[in-house]
Design an enzyme around this catalytic site. Structure first.
Site, PDB file in Angstrom:
ATOM      1  N   HIS A  87       0.471 -12.689  -2.385  1.00  5.84           N
ATOM      2  CA  HIS A  87       1.802 -12.619  -3.112  1.00  5.84           C
ATOM      3  C   HIS A  87       3.011 -13.202  -2.706  1.00  5.84           C
ATOM      4  O   HIS A  87       3.262 -13.803  -3.265  1.00  5.84           O
ATOM      5  CB  HIS A  87       2.888 -11.035  -2.370  1.00  5.84           C
ATOM      6  CG  HIS A  87       1.779  -9.887  -3.409  1.00  5.84           C
ATOM      7  ND1 HIS A  87       1.638  -9.790  -4.238  1.00  5.84           N
ATOM      8  CD2 HIS A  87       0.695  -9.158  -2.537  1.00  5.84           C
ATOM      9  CE1 HIS A  87       1.489  -8.373  -5.139  1.00  5.84           C
ATOM     10  NE2 HIS A  87       0.266  -8.348  -3.689  1.00  5.84           N
ATOM     11  N   HIS A 129       3.165  -1.688   2.875  1.00  5.09           N
ATOM     12  CA  HIS A 129       1.818  -1.908   2.497  1.00  5.09           C
ATOM     13  C   HIS A 129       2.430  -3.727   1.872  1.00  5.09           C
ATOM     14  O   HIS A 129       1.724  -4.971   2.266  1.00  5.09           O
ATOM     15  CB  HIS A 129       1.302  -1.215   0.656  1.00  5.09           C
ATOM     16  CG  HIS A 129       0.513  -1.764   0.331  1.00  5.09           C
ATOM     17  ND1 HIS A 129       0.148  -1.111  -0.881  1.00  5.09           N
ATOM     18  CD2 HIS A 129      -0.361  -3.165  -0.161  1.00  5.09           C
ATOM     19  CE1 HIS A 129      -0.370  -2.375  -1.593  1.00  5.09           C
ATOM     20  NE2 HIS A 129      -0.658  -2.271  -0.946  1.00  5.09           N
ATOM     21  N   GLU A 139      -1.966 -10.228   1.519  1.00  2.82           N
ATOM     22  CA  GLU A 139      -0.491 -10.348   1.438  1.00  2.82           C
ATOM     23  C   GLU A 139      -0.412 -11.252   1.387  1.00  2.82           C
ATOM     24  O   GLU A 139       1.177 -11.483   0.210  1.00  2.82           O
ATOM     25  CB  GLU A 139       0.399  -8.878   2.302  1.00  2.82           C
ATOM     26  CG  GLU A 139      -0.453  -7.472   2.232  1.00  2.82           C
ATOM     27  CD  GLU A 139      -0.003  -6.767   0.619  1.00  2.82           C
ATOM     28  OE1 GLU A 139       0.668  -6.888  -0.326  1.00  2.82           O
ATOM     29  OE2 GLU A 139      -1.084  -6.479   0.247  1.00  2.82           O
TER      30      GLU A 139
END
Length: 274
Positions: A149, A81, A145
């Site tokens: 992040h 993920h 992502e």
């Protein structure tokens, strides 16, 4: 990720990433050896150089998916993920630097000669919109992502590099994520405990947690289920000494409890895995 997590006492065990097997670390000239020994989420991290220790988001989560429908990735492998930085209390930052929200991830990796890394990502970093909440292609998930992040990691800012070249930090983010994932064979961990995908058998949450905790050397990962009680994710938690790429990852506990039912957790086989 949810917006609130209960804090658990951390129980840590070192995972030493050696220079012989780890991706090549940053140029360490901007950090002293002592700087790189400071562990995130400790009092020393509050005053340390945040180019050399992850701060204030000093929890790192390597998060993996089990995509049963559709069956993404090999039938005996969990997929990625992402790699997420959380604050030490379990809350987390998002989308911290829009100026570095690179959308051309494939072009960046190819430009840095990262064909092997890209091949791994194409096989094992797959987008399942039902879980990731990101519609589109695998590359769309990679962008998401990184933007959400990766841009929040203090040791992946351009100022952390003595000889910075454009988007190098994004390459380091993806390389380190894959490095960690390769060392977390979650399917094998569960299989060794007799926990295998099945359309008929179900499992107790305690059995799942005990299995991955023991495989993790004592740190309790977060085990996540869908609303239907289907196992979908495992999140592996670390503190970090040094930088995201090339640092020493220290196993620790999840900051909030599993949402899986106490009994009857479904771990379904992948359908039409590809």
């Amino acid at each position: 990720m949810v917006s609130f997590r209960h804090v658990l006492l951390a129980s840590s065990a070192f995972l030493t990433l050696t220079s012989a097997t780890n991706p090549r670390p940053h140029d360490t000239s901007v950090c002293s050896r002592q700087d790189l020994k400071v562990l995130s989420c400790t009092p020393a991290a509050l005053t340390a150089n945040d180019r050399c220790v992850e701060s204030p988001s000093g929890l790192l989560l390597l998060t993996q998916l089990w995509n049963s429908d559709p069956g993404l990735g090999p039938p005996d492998r969990w997929t990625i993920h992402g790699l997420w930085p959380d604050y030490c209390n379990g809350s987390y930052p998002v989308s911290c630097d829009t100026s570095r929200a690179y959308s051309n991830i494939i072009e960046i990796l190819e430009g840095y000669g990262q064909s092997r890394l890209l091949n791994y990502m194409r096989k094992l970093w797959r987008n399942d919109p039902a879980i990731t909440l990101t519609n589109g292609t695998d590359a769309d998930l990679w962008y998401h992502e990184w933007e959400k992040h990766g841009t929040c990691m203090s040791t992946l800012r351009p100022s952390c590099y003595r000889s910075y070249t454009s988007a190098r930090e994004a390459v380091d983010y993806f390389a380190q994520t894959v490095f960690l994932d390769r060392r977390l064979p979650t399917y094998d961990y569960l299989a060794e405990c007799g926990i295998v995908p099945s359309n008929s058998s179900t499992y107790a949450r305690a059995a799942l947690e005990g299995c991955v905790r023991d495989a993790n050397g004592g740190g309790l990962p977060h085990v996540h289920c869908s609303r239907q009680g289907v196992l979908t994710e495992v999140w592996w938690y670390y503190h970090l000494a040094g930088r995201v790429k090339g640092g020493k990852y220290v196993r620790t506990n999840t900051t909030f409890p599993s949402n899986c039912p106490a009994e009857g957790v479904k771990y379904l086989p992948k359908l039409g895995s590809h």
